[in-house]
Design an enzyme around this catalytic site. Structure first.
Site, mmCIF file in Angstrom:
data_model
loop_
_atom_site.group_PDB
_atom_site.id
_atom_site.type_symbol
_atom_site.label_atom_id
_atom_site.label_comp_id
_atom_site.label_asym_id
_atom_site.label_seq_id
_atom_site.Cartn_x
_atom_site.Cartn_y
_atom_site.Cartn_z
ATOM 1 C CG HIS A 117 -1.947 0.978 1.337
ATOM 2 N ND1 HIS A 117 -1.705 2.298 1.655
ATOM 3 C CD2 HIS A 117 -3.289 0.881 1.165
ATOM 4 C CE1 HIS A 117 -2.845 2.964 1.678
ATOM 5 N NE2 HIS A 117 -3.827 2.133 1.378
ATOM 6 C CG ASP A 194 0.751 -2.551 6.260
ATOM 7 O OD1 ASP A 194 -0.194 -2.619 7.079
ATOM 8 O OD2 ASP A 194 0.692 -1.873 5.217
ATOM 9 C CD GLN A 197 -6.551 -4.710 3.889
ATOM 10 O OE1 GLN A 197 -7.499 -5.475 4.017
ATOM 11 N NE2 GLN A 197 -6.724 -3.397 3.746
ATOM 12 C CE LYS A 220 -7.223 -0.454 6.294
ATOM 13 N NZ LYS A 220 -8.113 -0.260 5.148
ATOM 14 C CB CYS A 358 -3.875 3.228 -1.648
ATOM 15 S SG CYS A 358 -5.066 4.556 -1.440
#
Length: 400
Positions: A117, A194, A197, A220, A358
């Protein structure tokens, strides 16, 4: 899964029942989270840590209980390793600045992957420009999986940090982070994961992963917006300088010298979102009340079912079809522009995401202008996928 816990799912879009398949962008909130936000503002809203009065003490206790709840949820060794931020983007920016100030110099290297991202690219680019360092990219194999051999060969004595997505927000592919961490650690190189997700979809344990840093966003994970987490091993957080200055992050302030607070507070300048952290804890309680294994299995079943049904549509191209995913499907149909397809799906009550998500470098790798992305959550159903397939067939017929 109790869909009645999510009031927004009762909404209609263009007089059709809402089918919300944009969960990779943000998840909807259960009443337990909404009620926690209302309760905080209605009954114990007061600034934390600095007040001797009762409301401040209640707010402080709830905020620190939420910090411990996050630590338990991701398997951190201590609540001291949990820094509250404004979100994943803020967490990475904070880390890029702090780590860069302490450990990155001219000629050094930072490694990211083609999956990333923009939030896990641009802050490192800015660091490299500031320090005259280099940003290196792990490329992908033909099947869109990470090339671990290529990654291993990229590691040098000038590599200062590796920062990679746990799950691709475009493809949904689960990265081989265990191997990435192992290979980096063999050369004493720290790794940031990261988890924007992954945190709501996988059973994350940062100690088992052995990552040095982990970042994620509450919104999220069925929690409130504007709130995130930067996890760092205590040994690293002790070494890093604070990224922001102000109240709360200090021990003593004099005009000639300032000393900083203990962990994790030296990274938390100003008044935090203590109402939000309490609601975030409620979101984590909600996830665990269902069970992360149950959620993973449910979303995997939805993903397989959707890919099977979509494959029957003429011209359908699903990116990374059949690979292990975390509830995300990106696709295109023939030469139809993804924006047009997404617009017609919206008119039928189906919320999907279109564009480059993104992640322009990955979209460039796929050699397309963008994709349509359907992403699932614990409250989605096979009936909704059937409605999505019917709407998709209609949209494709209209645009062909």
């Amino acid at each position: 899964m109790n869909r009645t816990d999510f009031p927004i799912l009762n909404e209609q879009v263009y007089n059709r029942p809402l089918v919300y398949f944009d969960n990779a962008a943000t998840t909807q909130k259960p009443t337990q989270v909404i009620d926690a936000l209302v309760d905080g503002y209605a009954h114990w809203n007061a600034n934390i840590h600095r007040g001797v009065h009762r409301l401040s003490q209640i707010a402080t206790a709830k905020h620190e209980q939420a910090r411990q709840r996050v630590a338990d949820f991701i398997g951190a060794a201590s609540a001291k390793e949990i820094v509250f931020t404004k979100g994943t983007t803020d967490s990475i920016n904070m880390l890029a600045f702090s780590f860069g100030e302490a450990f990155v110099h001219e000629g050094d290297e930072i490694i990211v992957s083609r999956y990333e991202h923009h939030s896990n690219i641009v802050p490192w680019q800015m660091l490299c420009e500031r320090k005259q360092a280099s940003l290196k990219v792990i490329e992908l194999r033909d099947d869109c999986s990470i090339d671990l051999d290529s990654f291993s060969s990229m590691l040098t004595d000038r590599t200062r940090l590796v920062s990679v997505a746990h799950v691709s927000n475009v493809l949904g592919i689960i990265s081989p982070v265990t191997d990435i961490i192992r290979l980096a650690h063999e050369r004493n190189i720290p790794v940031c994961i990261d988890g924007a997700q992954s945190a709501a979809h996988l059973n994350v344990n940062v100690q088992l992963l052995d990552c040095d840093f982990f970042v994620c966003s509450a919104h999220k994970m069925y929690g409130p917006t504007g709130l995130g987490v930067l996890y760092g091993k205590q040994k690293w957080l002790e070494l890093l300088p604070p990224a922001e200055g102000g109240g709360e992050m200090i021990e003593h302030v004099r005009f000639d010298h300032t000393t900083y607070n203990t962990l994790p507070y030296k990274f938390e300048a100003g008044t935090p979102d203590f109402i939000g952290t309490n609601a975030f804890a409620a979101a984590l309680d909600y996830i665990d009340s269902i069970g992360r294994e149950t959620i993973m299995n449910h979303e995997a079943q939805l993903t397989r079912y959707a890919e099977q049904q979509m494959a029957h549509i003429p011209g359908m191209h699903i990116y990374a079809a059949g690979q292990p995913k975390a509830g995300v499907i990106s696709f295109n149909v023939g030469s139809i522009h993804p924006f047009d397809l997404g617009t017609l799906l919206d008119r039928q009550g189906i919320a999907v995401r279109t564009g480059h998500h993104c992640a322009e470098p990955l979209i460039d790798h796929l050699a397309v202008p963008g994709t349509v992305r359907a992403s699932f959550a614990l409250y989605n159903t096979t009936d909704e996928i059937d409605a999505f397939i019917a709407a998709l067939r209609k949209a494709v017929q209209m645009l062909s």
